[in-house]
Design a protein around this motif. Structure first.
Motif, PDB file in Angstrom:
ATOM      1  N   ILE A 152       3.531  -5.769  -1.756  1.00  0.00           N
ATOM      2  CA  ILE A 152       4.715  -4.926  -1.934  1.00  0.00           C
ATOM      3  C   ILE A 152       5.017  -4.726  -3.417  1.00  0.00           C
ATOM      4  CG2 ILE A 152       7.165  -4.741  -1.416  1.00  0.00           C
ATOM      5  CD1 ILE A 152       5.950  -4.833   1.112  1.00  0.00           C
ATOM      6  N   ALA A 153       4.753  -5.758  -4.198  1.00  0.00           N
ATOM      7  CA  ALA A 153       5.047  -5.656  -5.631  1.00  0.00           C
ATOM      8  C   ALA A 153       4.202  -4.555  -6.269  1.00  0.00           C
ATOM      9  CB  ALA A 153       4.788  -6.986  -6.312  1.00  0.00           C
ATOM     10  N   ALA A 154       2.921  -4.512  -5.871  1.00  0.00           N
ATOM     11  CA  ALA A 154       2.035  -3.480  -6.412  1.00  0.00           C
ATOM     12  C   ALA A 154       2.525  -2.104  -5.978  1.00  0.00           C
ATOM     13  CB  ALA A 154       0.608  -3.721  -5.940  1.00  0.00           C
ATOM     14  N   LEU A 155       2.903  -2.029  -4.724  1.00  0.00           N
ATOM     15  CA  LEU A 155       3.425  -0.775  -4.171  1.00  0.00           C
ATOM     16  C   LEU A 155       4.609  -0.290  -5.005  1.00  0.00           C
ATOM     17  CD1 LEU A 155       3.305   0.973  -1.389  1.00  0.00           C
ATOM     18  CD2 LEU A 155       5.272  -0.388  -0.767  1.00  0.00           C
ATOM     19  N   MET A 199       6.118   6.849   0.696  1.00  0.00           N
ATOM     20  CA  MET A 199       5.760   5.433   0.577  1.00  0.00           C
ATOM     21  C   MET A 199       5.532   4.815   1.953  1.00  0.00           C
ATOM     22  SD  MET A 199       8.533   4.378  -2.333  1.00  0.00           S
ATOM     23  CE  MET A 199       8.184   2.641  -2.445  1.00  0.00           C
ATOM     24  N   ILE A 200       6.424   5.163   2.884  1.00  0.00           N
ATOM     25  CA  ILE A 200       6.297   4.605   4.235  1.00  0.00           C
ATOM     26  C   ILE A 200       4.986   5.061   4.866  1.00  0.00           C
ATOM     27  CG2 ILE A 200       7.272   4.635   6.559  1.00  0.00           C
ATOM     28  CD1 ILE A 200      10.006   5.158   5.193  1.00  0.00           C
ATOM     29  N   THR A 266      12.559  -2.176   3.247  1.00  0.00           N
ATOM     30  CA  THR A 266      11.701  -2.506   2.111  1.00  0.00           C
ATOM     31  C   THR A 266      11.472  -1.320   1.175  1.00  0.00           C
ATOM     32  OG1 THR A 266      10.581  -4.014   3.581  1.00  0.00           O
ATOM     33  CG2 THR A 266       9.535  -3.581   1.478  1.00  0.00           C
ATOM     34  N   GLU A 267      10.995  -0.202   1.722  1.00  0.00           N
ATOM     35  CA  GLU A 267      10.613   0.916   0.855  1.00  0.00           C
ATOM     36  C   GLU A 267      11.789   1.463   0.046  1.00  0.00           C
ATOM     37  OE1 GLU A 267       9.316   0.511   3.817  1.00  0.00           O
ATOM     38  OE2 GLU A 267       7.138   0.624   3.607  1.00  0.00           O
TER      39      GLU A 267
END
Lengths: 333, 429
Positions: A152-155, A199-200, A266-267
């Motif tokens: 998630i951090a990279a995202l 993103m999703i 999250t997103e």
């Protein structure tokens, strides 16, 4: 429907014929009876014992918190003060008149609509493509799942660059190179939804495509061959064979995505840079983010509990609507 | 210590996965069988305690100290709140930042009253407002002051040159005696069309201007919301929104990746610099930023932004030793050691006048005499009282200023959003 006999007690095992009490009891027989009793007990109770751990864990970590949330939602409750008195339905009344709640619900449904529909359609098409004979099929199939396992951090970092502001955003730099106006991804409601939906979809399309692909591979090839012989086009095969045969899988993914999307958190949280507030004016704050904001930023546990409960009910209703809608996809039978 | 929000959102997202529960699961120190005492100290950001902790261990051979550091204050705060509320899991000594200190002062039972342990004798060790700031309403001494964040104004030297503005710190400070002058300078800068903006975002200026007014900007000591009653709060708000109206802002949200990129690419010319901000700038700009920045005095008067206290939670099993450690880290030598290690400005008046501070220059910032700038303003600070819900109200202001900069809301609209949010946070909504 399965036959009712499944639930009925098992018929007496062999060896018990003759019935009890007709002959004088002898030790062997008593032992046999005991062992019979054990067997019967075993057959009857073992299944329940096997599933007990799940229900115990579910009870402790699922059901109890769920019900406790109802209790909390009927009180004024804070982290430090704890229970600060019974409030009845005040929290729910407040919710009905709370603009922020409706704003969050609007955002959640809006992002849901522009994210899930294209996502599942795209996943279906991808799966269909990968189900054909193509070179390096396995490589492509593996690639599908990559976004899902990316951290998630990279995202967050990658997309904050892609959807950055006028000065440093990747897309905006391309736009300005083309002489077009920059897009305010963070500031404007619908652009922010678009970015979040991207993103999703980036993260979940491959996941759903793999589920579809697995289902497609269980469709017998001769059905397609027969359709080929009858001169059916690829599109027609897809619409009239693949989709109907995938109906249960499609229902499954639709429901799972709905549940996931309604709790979207999250997103949008990593897209924004002000925590749970969801943009400078809450333009992309989802219901779940509102719950977190009320809980952890404002410590209104009671109100947050009420919001989560209403969200839960909304998810149930959405789920039912989904079942009704998807059941209208024509089945294979 | 400072509010660093970079990565906060990622962490916030992960918290959703239950990280909060995990974080509370690890406990404080304890006593092992052989008479060894293990102390845990919870810190955030960069406190500069490494050397001083080593000395403490040297003086107390039976004690080992573990510093449990969380980089981001936004992650640190909820963990501490929950550990204190739960009655277990907090360190033996915990750092408490100014924005959240009122919350903990409101629960004096959860902390050791240092008055019972010779704390009262330490009064002369601290600036008077810092000393008072560690007391609960009924006089219990909860926290010993660590650092303070008196203010300077960082400015980008090459950009000032490009715009034809003076670059000597004294001349720079002369031309912005008031914030109106500052805005006028900004307009001059923008007219020169260097391609850069005068300010990165108006958000940090709000906190800076607010701090200069002192008093209780958000909540009074009874915990009531006073944003509307407090004229200085609205004045500060108007001052910074007029910077946005004048087109001075690059609209880069503070602590975001873009804001970092803005520093690296020299996209803006000024930044309010409490002492701890120097470290942020240096870390972010890297080697290429050497001598790009200099430090001048701020417009208006001195003001405090940031700074912490050390407290000993009542849940600690080694209270005596923990109290020793807290005293050791906050005495004059302790604060000087932290200054040398991380440039966090002492709250000890003697340390503030120590040559190690006053004569300190920072090579990275064109040898700016930062020690002198900060220690002078530190002595004349007006203390600010931040109520229990400061963090949430501050976040609301940040979002509101953001929306003004983005052109999504007028200053008045955004102001009323702040009021709504603040009422939610204080439970008055």
């Amino acid at each position: 429907m399965t036959s009712l006999q499944h639930g009925a007690p098992p018929s007496p095992p062999p060896g018990s014929e003759g019935g009890a009490g007709t002959r004088p009891p002898d030790p062997d027989r008593a032992r046999a009876r005991r062992s019979q009793m054990w067997t019967r007990l075993d057959i009857r109770t073992s299944p329940y014992l096997f599933i007990t751990p799940f229900f115990l864990l579910f009870g402790v970590f699922g059901l109890f918190p769920l019900l406790y949330t109802v209790w909390v939602s009927l009180h004024d409750w804070s982290l430090i003060g704890g229970n600060e008195g019974f409030a009845g339905l005040d929290n729910y009344v407040r919710l009905v008149g709370d603009e922020k709640f409706w704003n969050a619900l609007y955002n959640t449904l809006g992002i849901f609509a522009i994210a899930v529909v294209p996502q599942l359609l795209l996943a279906l098409l991808l799966a269909d493509t990968l189900n054909r004979r193509i070179r390096m099929a396995n490589v492509f199939r593996m690639t599908l799942i990559l976004p899902y396992i990316t951290s998630i951090a990279a995202l967050a970092i990658v997309f904050s660059v892609v959807f950055g502001g006028e000065q440093f955003g990747l897309i905006n730099q391309v736009l300005s190179a083309l002489g077009l106006d920059p897009v305010a991804w963070q500031a404007e409601r619908y652009w922010s939804w678009t970015a979040i939906a991207t993103m999703i979809d980036w993260r979940w399309t491959g996941y759903n495509a793999l589920i579809y692909l697995a289902a497609m591979q269980s469709v017998p090839k001769d059905v397609y061959e027969a359709a080929d012989l009858d001169g059916a086009s690829r599109l027609r095969q897809f619409v009239q064979i693949t989709v109907p045969l995938l109906r249960p899988t499609i229902i499954f993914t639709v429901i799972i995505s709905t549940i996931g999307q309604m709790q979207l958190f999250t997103e949008p949280t990593i897209f924004g840079n002000n925590g749970y507030a969801g943009g400078s004016q809450g333009q992309f704050q989802t219901v779940m983010m509102l719950v977190f904001q009320e809980t952890f930023d404002y410590q209104n546990f009671g109100y947050a509990a009420a919001v989560s409960w209403v969200l839960f009910l909304i998810v149930v209703v959405m789920g039912l609507i989904n079942v009704w809608l998807t059941s209208r996809i024509k089945g294979a039978e | 210590m400072f509010k660093r929000r970079r990565g906060a959102s990622v962490a916030a997202a992960l918290v959703g996965g239950g990280a909060v529960l995990l974080a509370t699961a690890c406990g404080g120190g304890g006593e092992s069988g052989d008479g060894e005492t293990n102390l845990v100290i919870d810190t955030f950001g960069t406190m500069g305690y490494e050397e001083r902790i080593k000395e403490f261990e040297k003086e107390h051979p039976n004690v080992t100290v573990e510093e449990r550091n969380v980089a981001d204050l936004a992650d640190y705060t909820p963990q501490l709140q929950q550990n204190i509320a739960a009655g277990s899991g907090a360190g033996d000594v915990v750092a408490i930042e100014e924005g959240i200190v009122a919350q903990f002062l409101g629960q004096p039972d959860q902390f050791v009253d240092l008055n019972d342990h010779g704390g009262a004798e330490l009064e002369d060790n601290f600036l008077s407002w810092k000393w008072e700031g560690g007391h609960a309403a009924e006089g219990q001494l909860i926290g010993l002051g660590t650092d303070i964040g008196s203010m300077g104004m960082c400015y980008n030297v090459p950009l000032f040159e490009d715009a034809g503005l003076p670059t000597d710190p004294e001349k720079v400070a002369d031309q912005w005696e008031t914030w109106d002058d500052f805005i006028a300078t900004g307009e001059e800068f923008m007219d020169a069309e260097t391609g850069a903006s005068f300010v990165s975002t108006i958000q940090p200026y709000f906190r800076a201007v607010l701090a200069q007014h002192g008093g209780a900007p958000y909540q009074n000591r009874e915990g009531e919301l006073v944003i509307e009653q407090q004229q200085t709060t609205r004045d500060s708000y108007d001052t910074v929104t007029s910077m946005s109206d004048a087109g001075l802002s690059a609209s880069l949200p503070i602590w975001s990746e873009e804001w970092n990129a803005g520093i690296q690419n020299n996209s803006f010319a000024t930044l309010p610099c409490p002492a701890w901000m120097l470290g942020t700038l240096e870390d972010t700009a890297g080697d290429e930023g050497t001598n790009q920045w200099n430090v001048a005095e701020v417009p208006g008067e001195g003001g405090n932004w940031g700074g912490s206290w050390l407290g000993v939670p009542a849940q600690s099993e080694n209270q005596e030793m923990a109290i020793e450690l807290a005293k050791f880290l906050t005495d004059k030598e302790g604060q000087l050691s932290a200054w040398e290690e991380a440039n966090v400005l002492p709250s000890n008046p003697e340390a503030l006048q120590d040559p190690a501070v006053t004569e300190f220059t920072r090579p990275y910032f064109n040898d700016a005499p930062v020690g002198e700038i900060y220690s002078t303003t530190a002595m004349e600070l007006k203390p600010v009282y931040y109520g229990p819900e400061t963090q949430a109200i501050d976040d609301a202001f940040r979002a509101a200023l953001d929306s003004v900069e983005q052109g999504q809301a007028s200053p008045d609209e955004a102001w009323s959003t702040v009021l709504d949010e603040a009422q939610r946070a204080t439970g008055e909504g």
